[in-house]
Motif scaffolding. Structure first.
Motif, short mmCIF file in Angstrom:
data_model
loop_
_atom_site.label_atom_id
_atom_site.label_comp_id
_atom_site.label_asym_id
_atom_site.label_seq_id
_atom_site.Cartn_x
_atom_site.Cartn_y
_atom_site.Cartn_z
N SER A 180 0.79 -1.24 0.00
CA SER A 180 0.00 0.00 0.00
C SER A 180 0.82 1.29 0.00
O SER A 180 0.28 2.37 0.26
CB SER A 180 -0.97 0.01 1.20
N VAL A 181 2.13 1.22 -0.29
CA VAL A 181 2.91 2.46 -0.43
C VAL A 181 2.60 3.09 -1.79
O VAL A 181 1.94 2.49 -2.64
CB VAL A 181 4.42 2.21 -0.27
N THR A 182 3.11 4.29 -2.04
CA THR A 182 2.87 4.97 -3.32
C THR A 182 3.43 4.15 -4.49
O THR A 182 4.42 3.43 -4.33
CB THR A 182 3.51 6.37 -3.31
N ASN A 183 2.78 4.29 -5.65
CA ASN A 183 3.20 3.50 -6.82
C ASN A 183 4.28 4.19 -7.65
O ASN A 183 4.66 3.69 -8.71
CB ASN A 183 2.00 3.19 -7.70
N ALA A 184 4.78 5.36 -7.21
CA ALA A 184 5.79 6.10 -7.98
C ALA A 184 6.95 6.49 -7.07
O ALA A 184 6.77 6.76 -5.88
CB ALA A 184 5.17 7.34 -8.60
N ILE A 185 8.16 6.52 -7.64
CA ILE A 185 9.35 6.92 -6.88
C ILE A 185 10.21 7.86 -7.72
O ILE A 185 10.22 7.78 -8.95
CB ILE A 185 10.20 5.71 -6.44
N HIS A 186 10.92 8.74 -7.04
CA HIS A 186 11.91 9.59 -7.71
C HIS A 186 13.14 8.75 -8.01
O HIS A 186 13.58 7.94 -7.20
CB HIS A 186 12.28 10.76 -6.80
N TRP A 187 13.72 8.94 -9.21
CA TRP A 187 14.93 8.22 -9.60
C TRP A 187 16.00 9.22 -9.98
O TRP A 187 15.78 10.09 -10.83
CB TRP A 187 14.64 7.28 -10.77
N ASN A 188 17.18 9.10 -9.37
CA ASN A 188 18.25 10.06 -9.59
C ASN A 188 19.17 9.70 -10.76
O ASN A 188 20.16 10.39 -11.00
CB ASN A 188 19.10 10.22 -8.32
N GLY A 189 18.85 8.64 -11.47
CA GLY A 189 19.63 8.25 -12.64
C GLY A 189 20.74 7.27 -12.35
O GLY A 189 21.39 6.78 -13.28
N MET A 190 21.00 6.97 -11.07
CA MET A 190 21.99 5.97 -10.72
C MET A 190 21.41 4.58 -10.99
O MET A 190 20.20 4.36 -10.91
CB MET A 190 22.39 6.09 -9.25
N MET A 191 22.30 3.61 -11.30
CA MET A 191 21.84 2.24 -11.57
C MET A 191 20.98 1.74 -10.41
O MET A 191 21.34 1.85 -9.24
CB MET A 191 23.03 1.32 -11.77
N PHE A 192 19.83 1.18 -10.72
CA PHE A 192 18.83 0.86 -9.71
C PHE A 192 18.24 -0.52 -10.00
O PHE A 192 17.60 -0.72 -11.03
CB PHE A 192 17.74 1.94 -9.73
N HIS A 193 18.49 -1.47 -9.09
CA HIS A 193 17.99 -2.84 -9.24
C HIS A 193 17.02 -3.17 -8.11
O HIS A 193 17.44 -3.59 -7.03
CB HIS A 193 19.15 -3.84 -9.18
N PRO A 194 15.72 -3.01 -8.31
CA PRO A 194 14.78 -3.43 -7.27
C PRO A 194 14.71 -4.95 -7.19
O PRO A 194 14.93 -5.65 -8.18
CB PRO A 194 13.44 -2.84 -7.74
#
Length: 308
Positions: A180-194
Motif C-alpha cells: 500500500s505504499v505509493t506507486n511512484a518513486i523519484h529516480w536520480n539516474g543511478m543504476m537501480f535494481h529493485p
C-alpha cells in the motif's frame, strides 16, 4: 548504488573478479594433478559447495534459460527534440526463483529485513533483481527544474517490489505500490535494481511502468514527457510445495504424501498478516489429506510454509 550479487554465493563485482581469478587458478591446479588426485580435489570442492550457508546478501537469481547477460538493463534517456523520456527494453526475460530451488541448503539471516519475505522457512517467495534501470550515456540533459520519476501502472497484487541494500543499515523497503505504499518513486539516474518477489509457481508475471518528468516547482508531471507503457515480464518456478484446494464444506486438502516438511498457515490479510499455523489435526480423505476448517469468523487466506 544498489548492491550486486552473484551465484552460487553473493559477491560484489570486485569479489566476483577475485572469484573468477581463483576459479581459473583452481582449474590450472586441476589440470596439473593426476587423475585420482583430481577426482579427490573435485570431491572435496563438491562437498564444500554443498555446505549450508547463512547468506548475507540476496542473490540476483541468474536463471531463466539464457545466460547472455547477468543483468537486464532498461536503458533510459531523455530526448530534447521531443521532450520525452525513452526506454530501450532488453529482450530476455528473467525468472523469479525461490531460494529453496537456487540454494536448497542455504538460508537468510533472521536479523535481515528480507528474511520474512524470502527465507524458505518464512514467506519463501520467488525473487529476482536482474532488471535494473540505468541511464543511457547518449541521453540529453534533463530540462532545468525537472527530475525523473518511475511509476508502476499495473500489475498483480501478489507481485511485490522492494528497494534493497545489503550495506548497513540494511534495507528492504516496499516500493511501487507494495504493501500500500505509493506507486511512484523519484529516480536520480543511478543504476537501480529493485528486488521483485512473488509466490512460487509456474505462472508468468507482468507489470507495466512508465518513466516521466516531474516539475520540481509544481510537483506535477511534465506534459508529454512520459516514455509510454513499458511491459516487464518474469517467468516463475515452483518450490515443490503441495497445491492447496478448498472443498465444499470448508475442507482444506492437498495430495496425500506431498506435505512432508510443509506447515499450513493462514492470515486474514495478504498485506498486513500475520501468518499463524493451523492446529487442526489432518485427516485422510481418499487420495488426499486435509483439515476441516471453522467457517465462523472473517475471510482467511492459506499457504504452505517450508519447515526444514
Amino acid at each position: 548504488m544498489e548492491d550486486f550479487a552473484s551465484v552460487p554465493r553473493c559477491r560484489t563485482r570486485n569479489q566476483l573478479n577475485d572469484y573468477n581469478e581463483n576459479h581459473q587458478r583452481q582449474n590450472l591446479i586441476m589440470n596439473r594433478l593426476p587423475g585420482p588426485s583430481a577426482a579427490v580435489m573435485f570431491l572435496i570442492c563438491g562437498l564444500l559447495s554443498a555446505t549450508a550457508a547463512v547468506l548475507t546478501q540476496i542473490p540476483v537469481q541468474n536463471f531463466g534459460g539464457e545466460t547472455t547477460s547477468w543483468m537486464l538493463m532498461p536503458m533510459v534517456s531523455y530526448r530534447e527534440s521531443d521532450g520525452q523520456m525513452h526506454v530501450t527494453m532488453p529482450a530476455a526475460v528473467p525468472q523469479l526463483t525461490p531460494l529453496l530451488v537456487s540454494n536448497p541448503a542455504d538460508n537468510f539471516n533472521p536479523a535481515d529485513p528480507w528474511f520474512g519475505a524470502l527465507d524458505p522457512s518464512q514467506g519463501g517467495a520467488s525473487f529476482s533483481s536482474r532488471y535494473g534501470f540505468v541511464m543511457d550515456g547518449d541521453t540529453d540533459p534533463l530540462p532545468s527544474g525537472t527530475e525523473m520519476w518511475i511509476r508502476k501502472l499495473s500489475g498483480p497484487e501478489a507481485l511485490k517490489f522492494y528497494r534493497y541494500s545489503s550495506s548497513v543499515p540494511r534495507r528492504f523497503e516496499p516500493i511501487f505500490g507494495t504493501h500500500s505504499v505509493t506507486n511512484a518513486i523519484h529516480w536520480n539516474g543511478m543504476m537501480f535494481h529493485p528486488v521483485v518477489a512473488a509466490p512460487p509457481g509456474t505462472n508468468i508475471c507482468t507489470a507495466e511502468f512508465e518513466v516521466y518528468l516531474i516539475n520540481t516547482t509544481t510537483g506535477e508531471a511534465v506534459p508529454g514527457s512520459s516514455s509510454g507503457v513499458l511491459a516487464f515480464h518474469w517467468t516463475n518456478v515452483s518450490d515443490g510445495r503441495p497445491e492447496l484446494s478448498i472443498a465444499e464444506g470448508a475442507t482444506l486438502t492437498w495430495p496425500a504424501g506431498t506435505a512432508t516438511n510443509w506447515l499450513i498457515e493462514s492470515t486474514v490479510s495478504l498485506n498486513a498478516g500475520p501468518w499463524t499455523s493451523l492446529t487442526n489435526p489432518p485427516v485422510t480423505l481418499g487420495d488426499t489429506r486435509g483439515v476441516i476448517l471453522d467457517t465462523a469468523g472473517s475471510q482467511r487466506f492459506f499457504r504452505m510454509r517450508y519447515v526444514p
